[in-house]
Design a protein around this motif. Sequence first.
Motif, PDB file in Angstrom:
ATOM      1  N   ARG A  69     -38.629  60.510  42.718  1.00 20.44           N
ATOM      2  CA  ARG A  69     -37.719  60.507  43.721  1.00 20.44           C
ATOM      3  C   ARG A  69     -36.532  60.393  42.630  1.00 20.44           C
ATOM      4  O   ARG A  69     -35.692  59.002  42.806  1.00 20.44           O
ATOM      5  N   GLY A  70     -36.238  60.692  41.774  1.00 16.33           N
ATOM      6  CA  GLY A  70     -35.069  60.286  40.576  1.00 16.33           C
ATOM      7  C   GLY A  70     -33.998  61.449  41.647  1.00 16.33           C
ATOM      8  O   GLY A  70     -32.289  60.908  41.047  1.00 16.33           O
ATOM      9  N   SER A  71     -33.602  62.169  41.895  1.00 10.22           N
ATOM     10  CA  SER A  71     -33.132  62.996  43.018  1.00 10.22           C
ATOM     11  C   SER A  71     -33.603  63.755  43.446  1.00 10.22           C
ATOM     12  O   SER A  71     -34.091  64.122  43.748  1.00 10.22           O
ATOM     13  N   ALA A  72     -32.268  64.153  45.107  1.00 13.07           N
ATOM     14  CA  ALA A  72     -32.541  65.580  46.001  1.00 13.07           C
ATOM     15  C   ALA A  72     -31.795  66.170  45.552  1.00 13.07           C
ATOM     16  O   ALA A  72     -29.934  65.652  46.226  1.00 13.07           O
ATOM     17  N   THR A  73     -31.334  67.397  45.430  1.00 15.03           N
ATOM     18  CA  THR A  73     -31.096  68.673  44.800  1.00 15.03           C
ATOM     19  C   THR A  73     -31.355  69.737  46.429  1.00 15.03           C
ATOM     20  O   THR A  73     -32.121  70.132  47.190  1.00 15.03           O
ATOM     21  N   TYR A  74     -29.833  69.889  47.250  1.00 14.98           N
ATOM     22  CA  TYR A  74     -30.208  71.055  48.393  1.00 14.98           C
ATOM     23  C   TYR A  74     -29.154  71.589  48.307  1.00 14.98           C
ATOM     24  O   TYR A  74     -28.161  72.080  47.976  1.00 14.98           O
ATOM     25  N   ALA A  75     -29.614  72.750  48.949  1.00 18.74           N
ATOM     26  CA  ALA A  75     -29.805  73.728  48.385  1.00 18.74           C
ATOM     27  C   ALA A  75     -28.658  74.196  50.083  1.00 18.74           C
ATOM     28  O   ALA A  75     -28.845  73.616  50.804  1.00 18.74           O
ATOM     29  N   VAL A  76     -27.015  74.471  50.019  1.00 18.49           N
ATOM     30  CA  VAL A  76     -26.553  74.767  51.284  1.00 18.49           C
ATOM     31  C   VAL A  76     -26.012  75.834  51.504  1.00 18.49           C
ATOM     32  O   VAL A  76     -25.723  76.720  50.748  1.00 18.49           O
TER      33      VAL A  76
END
Length: 211
Positions: A69-76
């Motif tokens: 829960r430190g970061s959320a990285t998404y592919a666009v």
Amino acid sequence: MFPERILTDRLRLDRHDAAVDALEFYGHAGASGSDTVAEECEFLSWRPHDHPKESRDVLADFAEAWDERGSATYAVFPREGEPGAGEFAGNAGLHLDWDTRVGTLGVWLRKPFWGRGYSGERALALADLAFRRLDLDLLAVAVFPENGKSVRAIEKYVERMGGRREGRIRNEVVPDGKGPRDVLRFSVSQAEWREAVGDESHAEFVEELDG
């Protein structure tokens, strides 16, 4: 805690480590995989990947940060009806400091997808995540002063959200392989954002990827 998919009018954001494998990622982020990645990274804090294992390690870091829960990285990905629909266009992240209740935005878009307003659209969507779902106090973004196009884009979407330019922070970051550099920092508080956007939603959250 984080939705695995976020939908906007023109974009689909999917949990990065589940949506793109290491070889595909390297094909776009690798030094020998893309003709444009060096230009794309000019004003970013990372350099093009040296080999597929580096791409795999970055994906592993994305997964670990997501699970912790430190970061959320998404592919666009552009949605149907957009040029290049379904093609990997880059990534977008929300990095969290729970102690200060601050979320920090990050984005990398491949050059073929520049100039379409996608950066602002994903920023508005991640603001929904930061404020409506995660109840953060502040959303921030930093940019190198020399990156004029991004500065103008950030000014536009931060103003739309009711935020402000805080100022120039000297020697704030040390990009990979480069010396210390200044950044311009912008921010918007939850109160400012709610006053500016009201009940208007800019994102639809989907809890799990459908494969």
